[in-house]
Design an enzyme around this catalytic site. Structure first.
Site, PDB file in Angstrom:
ATOM      1  N   ASP A 344      51.631   9.451 -25.219  1.00 54.72           N
ATOM      2  CA  ASP A 344      52.389   8.289 -24.906  1.00 54.72           C
ATOM      3  C   ASP A 344      51.657   7.028 -24.555  1.00 54.72           C
ATOM      4  OD1 ASP A 344      54.860   6.947 -23.880  1.00 54.72           O
ATOM      5  OD2 ASP A 344      53.910   7.133 -21.655  1.00 54.72           O
ATOM      6  N   ASP A 546      59.253  10.765 -20.888  1.00 53.31           N
ATOM      7  CA  ASP A 546      58.363  11.933 -21.412  1.00 53.31           C
ATOM      8  C   ASP A 546      58.687  13.441 -21.360  1.00 53.31           C
ATOM      9  OD1 ASP A 546      56.884   9.681 -22.507  1.00 53.31           O
ATOM     10  OD2 ASP A 546      55.664   9.547 -20.655  1.00 53.31           O
TER      11      ASP A 546
END
Length: 655
Positions: A344, A546
């Site tokens: 990420d 996430d």
């Protein structure tokens, strides 16, 4: 599982003392001393072994069931080996009753008791790590506010979140969470969506803009119309994705199970064949039975039950020393196969907090002077870009100036008076509205292309400079990605941010694949796409958005400074928030797998070598028959070798 372990430990510790105590010269009551009362000595062991076998009954039900289905596994080995030890022990007890007290030295009850106790401990530790994953769902559910303020006939009413319907007009004050998804109908504010999108900079919202449930309203009062409620909201979808991904993750087939699938049938065949062969050549049925059991006792690689858990226990302990918390054996086993790692962007590759990166000043103004004016002006603002400027001023230990007439211009910037000068600080729109010529056109475009946010500053209607704010790349990111490339691992970056910013960051750190403008709910799909190409994929992230991707990946790694939900959804938590720890986790996995393979070798070496002896090979040529006592010794020796080898992992150091 914990209760079962405690029960088995309570009985197997005194069992071990009775068997080993007299050998080590420890006091043992005469009533159960083998020299005076060999039958009581054996019977006491049997009585203490029975509760342990009951505590580990699952090994027998599962093990024998697998065996009869012609698909033997680790449990089959435990079931056969311990059953053989107990059956032989009962046979020895019968011999003692018949007056043959030499059999007091041929009791193997403690072998069964200790093996079951140790394996129950391993299973307990495994179940603890598995139970942690459901906490992620609870954490996600806690994000949603419990009530909503609905406006009905110009009246404000607070109702439970479950009663909100599509079309309701909802009021949200500063500092409150958005209850459900909707569209702004009135007001202006900035909303912190970082817990859902991962982006650290709050988003300006005005009439017609979408708002997402569970996001935090920062500074304005807004009214919005509910468009999605209940299970249709973005948060509810994320919860469902995490549940699905966690439920579908298949456990890794343990190497020991694969080996025992081949090994068990071969051993059983040899034991039966040896027993029958001796009986047919004229040996007594007792002798044939002794041969059969001796082969099973020596061949049962009880150390096989320790080979994987001990290495994993030492490996996970070693990981914790380096701030890498590994939740159980499966992620530790899988990490060494990783071919692609998806990072990420915000908070993982970058710091996740905006910082002042550049100051461009026009003639007559120094950079510090601009920063001092901008920081003083922004002190009254709640905007995160303003907070970054204030922080930069504090870090440089510059003095704040007195501010008069602070005025926020929603969606544009601020206007203040400092030292009788009118200071404007904001975006390009603000400068255009005030007809201020932008002289730093090229510089501001270059900054924007680098993924930075340029803020224009004018003093008395003349452009004085540009201050750029950006989420800066972590120091360790570039080093970690280079190291991963050296290990032959491809690196991808995933972000909800725009393509320009993503490309700028990827160039800085050397990313192979850039996945930009990805919606939170699509992150798990992007991981799935890579998995469909036949790759083992790891995901590294820190935000709630996430969580589904972390759960979907073969191995999910969460940054320790991230959200609790990300940490609960992940298999591995990097406590120091340092990306070099991703490298450490993979290196540790490789070292542990190497250690497990060595352990499996030692678990078998002594036992395989002893099978021909147990089958009576030496006896054929006039040598001794292998006493099952030596079989048990070989078993113990292989267990000691496995434990010693696993402890070598303590010397692991990241390269």
């Amino acid at each position: 599982m914990w209760k079962k372990f405690i029960v088995s430990a309570v009985f197997s510790i005194p069992l071990l003392y009775i068997v080993m105590g007299h050998m080590l010269g420890l006091p043992i009551p005469e009533l159960i001393n083998p020299e005076y009362n060999p039958f009581n000595f054996g019977l006491t062991q049997l009585i203490l072994t029975i509760p342990v076998i009951i505590a580990g009954y699952k090994f027998y039900t599962v093990g024998f069931k697998s065996l009869f289905r012609a698909n033997p596994n680790m449990d089959s080995l435990i079931a056969i080996g311990t059953s053989a030890a107990v059956i032989y022990g009962v046979y020895a007890l019968i011999q003692i009753v018949n007056g043959d007290i030499i059999f007091a030295n041929e009791l193997y009850f403690e072998t069964a008791g200790v093996i079951i106790t140790l394996i129950l401990l391993g299973k307990y530790l495994e179940s603890v790590s598995k139970g942690k994953t459901s906490e992620a769902i609870k954490e996600l559910m806690n994000l949603q506010p419990k009530t909503a303020t609905v406006i009905h006939k110009d009246k404000e009413t607070t109702i439970p979140i479950e009663e909100v319907e599509v079309g309701d007009i909802i009021l949200v004050k500063p500092g409150e969470k958005i209850p459900v998804d909707g569209i702004v109908t009135e007001g202006h504010t900035s909303i912190d969506e970082s817990m859902l999108t991962g982006e650290s900079i709050p988003v300006e919202k005005t009439m017609g803009d979408k708002v997402t449930g569970a996001a935090l309203n920062k500074n304005g009062i807004v009214k919005f119309k509910a468009t999605k409620v209940g299970k249709d909201t973005a948060l509810a979808q994320i919860i469902k994705l995490v549940e699905d991904a966690q439920g579908s993750k298949a456990p890794i087939a343990k190497m020991a199970d694969v080996i025992s699938g081949y090994f068990v049938p071969v051993v059983i065949f040899i034991a039966i064949a040896a027993g029958i062969a001796w009986y047919l050549t004229g040996a007594s049925s007792v002798f044939a039975l002794t041969i059969f059991i001796a082969v099973l006792v020596i061949a049962c690689p009880c150390a096989l039950g320790l080979a994987t858990p001990t290495a994993i226990m030492v490996g996970t302990g070693k990981g914790a020393e380096y701030g890498v918390l590994i939740k159980g054996g499966v992620p530790l086993e899988t990490a060494h196969k990783i071919e692609t790692i998806v990072f990420d962007k915000t908070g993982t590759i970058t710091e996740g907090k905006p910082k002042v990166t550049d100051i461009v000043s026009s003639k007559g103004f120094s950079k510090d002077e601009l920063l001092q004016l901008a920081g003083s002006a922004e002190k009254g603002s709640e905007h995160p870009l303003g907070e970054a400027i204030v922080k930069s001023l504090e870090e440089k230990k510059l003095q704040f100036k007195k501010v008069d007439n602070f005025k926020a211009i929603p969606g544009h910037g601020i206007e203040v008076k400092i030292d009788n000068k009118v200071v404007l600080l904001g975006n390009r729109k603000l400068m255009n509205d005030r007809k201020i010529e932008i002289t730093f056109q090229k510089e501001s475009d270059d900054l924007a292309n680098e993924g930075k946010t340029p803020m224009f500053m004018a003093i008395d209607n003349k452009l004085a400079g540009v201050i750029a704010v950006a989420d800066t790349v972590k120091e360790s990111s570039e080093r970690a990605i280079k190291k991963l490339h050296d290990m032959g691992i491809k690196v991808a970056m995933i972000t909800g941010d725009n393509k320009m910013t993503a490309e700028a960051v990827s160039k800085q750190v050397g990313i192979d694949i850039v996945l930009a403008e990805v919606l939170p709910e699509d992150k798990a799909n992007e991981v799935k796409k890579l998995q469909k190409q036949g790759k083992k994929v790891a995901m590294v992230g820190d935000g709630i958005n996430d969580a589904p991707a972390l759960a979907q990946a073969d191995v999910g790694l969460a940054i320790g400074s991230g959200t609790d939900v990300a940490m609960e959804s992940a298999d591995i938590v990097l406590m120091k928030s340092d990306l070099m720890d991703v490298v450490t986790a993979i290196q540790l996995s490789k070292a542990t797998i190497r250690n497990i393979k060595q352990n499996l070798f030692w678990a078998f070496a002594y036992n395989v070598a002893g099978i021909p002896l147990a089958a009576g090979l030496l006896y054929v040529f006039g040598g001794p028959r292998l006493n099952p006592m030596f079989a048990a010794a070989a078993m113990s020796l292989s267990s000691v070798s496995v434990l010693t080898n696993a402890l070598r992992l303590k010397g692991f150091k990241p390269k």
